[in-house]
Structures are given as structure tokens and as C-alpha cells.
Design an enzyme around this catalytic site. Structure first.
Site, mmCIF file in Angstrom:
data_model
loop_
_atom_site.group_PDB
_atom_site.id
_atom_site.type_symbol
_atom_site.label_atom_id
_atom_site.label_comp_id
_atom_site.label_asym_id
_atom_site.label_seq_id
_atom_site.Cartn_x
_atom_site.Cartn_y
_atom_site.Cartn_z
ATOM 1 N N LYS A 54 1.679 0.677 2.699
ATOM 2 C CA LYS A 54 2.605 0.812 3.836
ATOM 3 C C LYS A 54 1.827 1.013 5.138
ATOM 4 O O LYS A 54 2.153 0.413 6.166
ATOM 5 C CB LYS A 54 3.572 1.988 3.600
ATOM 6 C CG LYS A 54 4.610 1.698 2.534
ATOM 7 C CD LYS A 54 5.396 2.939 2.119
ATOM 8 C CE LYS A 54 6.310 2.634 0.940
ATOM 9 N NZ LYS A 54 7.020 3.814 0.412
ATOM 10 N N GLN A 98 7.302 10.103 1.073
ATOM 11 C CA GLN A 98 7.057 9.332 -0.149
ATOM 12 C C GLN A 98 7.582 10.086 -1.368
ATOM 13 O O GLN A 98 7.263 11.259 -1.571
ATOM 14 C CB GLN A 98 5.541 9.060 -0.293
ATOM 15 C CG GLN A 98 5.180 8.221 -1.499
ATOM 16 C CD GLN A 98 5.753 6.798 -1.415
ATOM 17 O OE1 GLN A 98 5.696 6.146 -0.385
ATOM 18 N NE2 GLN A 98 6.323 6.321 -2.518
ATOM 19 N N ASP A 121 13.915 4.887 5.544
ATOM 20 C CA ASP A 121 14.101 4.568 4.124
ATOM 21 C C ASP A 121 15.582 4.396 3.795
ATOM 22 O O ASP A 121 15.921 3.884 2.729
ATOM 23 C CB ASP A 121 13.522 5.688 3.246
ATOM 24 C CG ASP A 121 12.162 5.332 2.657
ATOM 25 O OD1 ASP A 121 11.836 4.130 2.612
ATOM 26 O OD2 ASP A 121 11.442 6.265 2.247
#
Ligand code: NAD
Length: 287
Positions: A54, A98, A121
Site C-alpha cells: 500500500k 491495518q 477503507d
């Protein structure tokens, strides 16, 4: 193989190029580069790999990735403090925590602490609710990438029968909402579903997000269907080596389907490209 191969890498490269152009437009207007805060707690190898890819993708798109690495033993309160600081920081457009988090942490509480306007997200309950209500908001990256692949492959979705196998908040549920919002007739299957093969045979669009290697067989596929394989499973070969396989038995399904994503090289690359797109949207303040 009868099916068209849906090349996720090529689609993702095109999407990343449009993101790069939008970042350049932001810079040309005299603003700082979009910034994504990436929070990693602990050192789980798979999470390390995801965070690295990422961060690298951000750099290639001209997005600043601000990594925050916390030790595994970090108290949840400290992580929540960090999220609060990032929410208030005008130099941060997007926040990504994460997952999975260590077992002593409540991932739901941490996600709920993120400012929905920075929730790139798309996991915050407000964004999940907006999607379920057909309202604009941040959409989880994997199902968003799947939708892009489906639309680019078959065009109009309205009226088609879609089967989503899996009901996770990260993939299955938002995928079903996205397809419903495009007026597909959507069935959601899960571990308690009966007659899965029969349901699959009716589907013009089949999205498999289960995590069971090659569960969807070729004779489950409706001829001409668009098959999107989200699964990422590691299978050990007789010689001891291992390879990635999806939730769909690719070779069999490709004989029947109209179009199909490979694993790897299908959905995976789109997930990161959609994260970049969500981040640039956050920076443009147009979620
Ligand atoms: P999950 O474990 O949270 O959900 C799996 C779902 O499958 C559950 O809803 C469960 O009810 C359903 N299920 C389990 N057994 C079933 C059965 N026999 N029949 C029908 N449904 C069944 O998993 P997830 O996070 O949604 O991920 C699913 C898969 O997608 C995994 O392989 C994961 O690695 C992969 N994934 C890939 C990406 C990507 O970028 N390509 C992103 C996220 C997840």
C-alpha cells in the site's frame, strides 16, 4: 478456455493512472499532496506485506503515506489516542488501520473511532450504513474493485441475477449492496445456505468471497456468466511448493463462464488501486 480473462492488473494500472492525474491536479492547484496515514499494530508478516504494498502504491501515485507502527503490546487506549490525533490532523486525508488487530483490541471500537470523512477503507458503521442506504460515502476497496471489473466487463448490471457468496462486512455485504444499488437481483449466500450450486447456476454475475480453495466448481457456473473470484487461498502442491488459488476452480469455470478473474492478478490489484482512489477522494473532500 471459453471465457474472457478479466485482467485485474491492467484495469488497476488504468485506475492508478487516473488517480495520479487527480493528484497532479491537486498539486497544480497549489495544495499539498494527498496524505494517507497507515497504522500497523504488531508485526504480522501478512500485514507487513499489505502495508508495504500500500505504501509503495501511494508513492507511485504521488500520495504521501504516513506510517505509524505500534508494538503488538500497545494498549487499545493508545491506539484510540492516535486515531483521535489523526482525525484532528489537517495534514491527514485518509486513515487506514491495518487489520487484523491484536486479540486484546476491539477492532470495531477502533474503526468506529475513525472520522467517517477519513475512513478510506469504508469500514466505519456510518459508511457501511450509507452504502446500505444507497447514499454516497466511502466504499470498502475490495468490493468496489469488483464492481469496477464487473461494469467494465459487462456494462449494464440492472436486472441481472447476481449471487454473492460470503457475507463479511469487508467483502460480501458491501458487494451485495453495490450490486443492489445498480439494480441487480441479488442473492447473498453464506455458510448456512442450502443448494448453493443451484443458486449459482442462476447467476449472471457470481462473486465468490469465501476463503475455501476452489469450492465453486465448473458445473455451478451459468454459461456466459461473469465470475469474480475474491478468494486468496494458499494450496500446497504434491512437490511441497505452494501456489495461490481462488474460491473458484478456475480451469473448469473458465470453460463455461463468459468472463472470469484469475487468482492472482484479478481482484487483488484492484483493491489497492481503489484504496488510492478513495484517498484522493478524501483529499478532494468529495466522498
Ligand atoms: P470471511 O471469513 O470474513 O467470510 C467468509 C464468508 O464465507 C462468510 O460470510 C461465510 O458465511 C461464508 N462461507 C463460509 N463457508 C461457506 C460455504 N461452505 N458456503 C457458502 N459460504 C460460506 O472472509 P472475507 O474477509 O470476506 O474474505 C473471503 C476471501 O476473500 C478470503 O479468501 C480472503 O483472503 C479473500 N480476500 C481477498 C481480498 C483481495 O483483495 N483479493 C480482499 C479481502 C479478502
Amino acid at each position: 478456455m471459453a471465457a474472457r480473462l478479466i485482467d485485474g492488473r491492467a484495469h488497476a494500472a488504468r485506475l492508478r493512472e487516473t488517480v495520479r492525474a487527480r493528484v497532479e491536479a491537486i498539486r497544480a492547484a497549489g495544495q499539498r499532496a494527498p496524505a494517507l496515514a497507515v497504522v500497523l499494530v504488531g508485526a504480522e508478516p501478512a500485514s507487513e506485506v499489505y502495508v508495504r504494498s500500500k505504501t509503495r502504491a501511494c508513492a507511485e501515485a504521488g500520495i504521501t503515506a504516513l506510517e505509524h507502527r505500534l508494538p503488538e503490546s500497545t494498549p487499545e487506549a493508545d491506539l484510540l489516542d492516535l486515531v483521535v490525533r489523526l482525525n484532528a490532523d489537517p495534514g491527514v486525508d485518509g486513515i487506514l488501520v491495518q487489520l487484523p488487530l491484536p486479540p486484546h483490541m476491539d477492532a470495531g471500537a477502533v474503526i468506529a473511532a475513525i472520522d467517517p470523512a477519513k475512513d478510506v477503507d469504508g469500514f466505519h458503521p456510518e459508511n457501511a450504513g450509507r452504502l446500505a442506504s444507497g447514499l454516497a460515502g466511502f466504499v470498502p476497496c475490495t468490493p468496489l474493485g469488483c464492481l469496477r471489473l464487473i461494469e467494465d466487463t459487462i456494462g449494464r448490471i440492472a436486472g441481472l441475477d447476481a449471487l454473492v457468496i460470503g457475507r463479511s462486512t469487508i467483502v460480501g455485504r458491501p458487494m451485495a449492496s453495490l450490486l443492489l444499488n445498480r439494480s441487480a437481483t441479488v442473492t447473498i449466500a453464506h455458510s448456512q445456505t442450502r443448494n448453493l450450486a443451484a443458486l449459482a447456476r442462476r447467476a449472471d454475475i457470481l462473486v465468490a468471497a469465501v476463503g475455501r480453495p476452489e469450492m465453486v466448481r465448473g458445473d455451478w457456473i451459468r454459461p456466459g456468466a461473469c465470475v469474480i473470484d475474491v478468494g486468496i487461498n494458499r494450496r500446497t502442491l504434491p512437490d511441497g511448493r505452494s501456489r495461490l488459488v481462488g474460491d473458484v476452480a478456475f480451469a473448469e469455470a473458465a470453460e463455461v463462464a463468459g468472463a472470469i478473474t484469475p487468482v492472482p492478478g484479478g481482484v487483488g490489484p484492484m483493491t489497492i488501486a481503489c484504496l488510492l482512489e478513495n484517498t484522493v477522494r478524501a483529499a478532494e473532500r468529495t466522498p
